[in-house]
Design an enzyme around this catalytic site. Structure first.
Site, mmCIF file in Angstrom:
data_model
loop_
_atom_site.group_PDB
_atom_site.id
_atom_site.type_symbol
_atom_site.label_atom_id
_atom_site.label_comp_id
_atom_site.label_asym_id
_atom_site.label_seq_id
_atom_site.Cartn_x
_atom_site.Cartn_y
_atom_site.Cartn_z
ATOM 1 N N PHE A 1 -13.786 -3.336 -0.125
ATOM 2 C CA PHE A 1 -14.631 -2.232 -0.653
ATOM 3 C C PHE A 1 -15.992 -2.265 0.069
ATOM 4 O O PHE A 1 -17.324 -2.574 -0.532
ATOM 5 C CB PHE A 1 -14.900 -2.734 -1.932
ATOM 6 C CG PHE A 1 -13.980 -2.575 -3.069
ATOM 7 C CD1 PHE A 1 -12.884 -1.603 -2.568
ATOM 8 C CD2 PHE A 1 -13.728 -3.148 -4.151
ATOM 9 C CE1 PHE A 1 -11.639 -1.305 -3.571
ATOM 10 C CE2 PHE A 1 -12.633 -2.961 -4.931
ATOM 11 C CZ PHE A 1 -11.637 -2.277 -4.797
ATOM 12 N N PRO A 2 -16.150 -2.179 1.487
ATOM 13 C CA PRO A 2 -17.407 -2.553 2.130
ATOM 14 C C PRO A 2 -18.429 -1.247 2.003
ATOM 15 O O PRO A 2 -19.395 -1.338 2.438
ATOM 16 C CB PRO A 2 -17.063 -2.434 3.676
ATOM 17 C CG PRO A 2 -15.496 -1.482 3.797
ATOM 18 C CD PRO A 2 -15.047 -1.840 2.347
ATOM 19 N N TYR B 1 1.037 -1.146 0.025
ATOM 20 C CA TYR B 1 -0.031 -0.017 -0.124
ATOM 21 C C TYR B 1 0.766 1.291 -0.093
ATOM 22 O O TYR B 1 1.444 1.660 1.047
ATOM 23 C CB TYR B 1 -0.865 0.012 1.381
ATOM 24 C CG TYR B 1 -2.117 -0.933 1.380
ATOM 25 C CD1 TYR B 1 -2.361 -1.887 0.291
ATOM 26 C CD2 TYR B 1 -2.976 -1.348 2.213
ATOM 27 C CE1 TYR B 1 -3.262 -2.617 0.142
ATOM 28 C CE2 TYR B 1 -3.590 -2.212 2.565
ATOM 29 C CZ TYR B 1 -4.083 -2.884 1.262
ATOM 30 O OH TYR B 1 -4.916 -4.057 1.165
ATOM 31 N N GLY C 1 -23.456 -0.862 -4.663
ATOM 32 C CA GLY C 1 -24.429 -1.545 -5.582
ATOM 33 C C GLY C 1 -24.949 -0.579 -6.340
ATOM 34 O O GLY C 1 -25.559 0.430 -6.210
#
Length: 305
Positions: free
Chosen positions: A227-228, A67, A232
């Site tokens: 990716f919580p 990262y 959608g």
């Protein structure tokens, strides 16, 4: 300070082998600069976020040497070392960054060992608490179990305390469990599920994500959804999510985190941010107690057609 034990829906904690952490952690992926590359745009704010993580009572951080690369780990050590006794830091091997800011597999045995040494050095650790092997399927990638054997060897040498997996399907989880204990699985998962356009674009779509979650539940394995906060059907109205946000006087992002906590007792969300304000907002989501009817309605409204 918010009461760190105050979760609207139990359990408030989850076990990672012999380690126990609160069931809402912090993902360090957003600490580096744009595209998870280079130094943070605001280094002071990034350091404030890490200090606030511990102050709030969050005791699980998910990071990796790649990262930045070599940025998130360094910031964690600069701000938090010597670490609080109950702080658990999970790291990740199996990937690397490319000069064009892309992502690539780095999963040959010697590469996994190199990555492990990066994490140990940068985090100032003698032993890494939890290490995910992130499986990236690409031309020339070594077989999954060959990489896993290398991870098992690193654990045998005392460099890793607990093994975990990332971006894997049910068959791979079962194959791994036949060889070694696994304490966590980190896959893409959110109110929109673990498939769809975002998963395909990020090359993180796995077969039957709901089945992977079910397998983790059956084995008592922590499930870390990345990716919580993707909610959608981006750009489409989502009445159930909006209704819940209004009912609980919360943001859609908070409802998305609360949905994960309500969806399964093994869920351990790790939302990331470079903002102390957003960190607190994410942490307060643990106080929202969605009903099972709301959980089902939100999931149905967020799924791609």
């Amino acid at each position: 300070m918010s009461d760190p034990a105050s979760f609207a829906l139990p359990p408030a904690t989850i076990r990672l082998g012999d380690l126990e952490v609160r069931r809402l952690g912090f993902g360090a992926m957003r600490l580096p600069g744009k595209d998870v590359w280079g130094e943070p745009e605001n280094p002071t704010r990034a350091r404030q976020v890490l200090a606030r993580v511990v102050e709030l009572g969050i005791n699980f951080i998910d990071s990796s040497w790649y990262y930045g690369p070599h940025v998130a780990n360094r910031l964690i050590a600069e701000v938090l070392w010597p670490y609080p006794k109950d702080l658990v830091i999970a790291s990740k091997l199996g990937g690397k960054r490319t000069p064009d800011k892309g992502w690539a597999a780095f999963s040959r045995p010697e590469q996994l060992r190199e990555g492990c040494e990066h994490d140990l050095r940068e985090l100032k650790r003698d032993v890494l608490d939890v290490v995910h092997f992130r499986y990236i399927e690409a031309p020339g990638t070594v077989p999954f179990l060959e990489s896993l054997d290398a991870m098992i060897e690193l654990k045998r040498e005392g460099k890793i305390r607990h093994l975990a997996l990332s971006n894997i399907n049910v068959a791979q989880l079962r194959a791994a469990l036949a060889k070694t204990p696994i304490v966590a699985v980190q896959n893409m998962f959110n109110v929109g599920g673990g498939t769809g356009k975002l998963a395909r674009m990020a090359h993180v779509e796995v077969e039957s994500p709901e089945a992977v979650l079910a397998a983790c539940e059956a084995q008592g394995i922590a499930y870390l959804p990345f990716f919580p906060l993707a909610i959608g059907r981006l750009g489409q109205p989502q009445p159930a999510l909006a209704a819940a946000a209004q009912k609980y006087q919360a943001t859609p992002a908070q409802v998305a985190i609360a949905w994960l906590l309500a969806r399964s007792p093994v869920m351990l969300p790790i939302p990331g941010t470079g903002s102390p304000e957003h960190l607190l907002e994410n942490w307060e989501a643990r106080r929202i107690a969605l009903t099972q009817e709301e959980v089902a309605a939100i999931a149905l409204g967020a799924r791609e057609p």
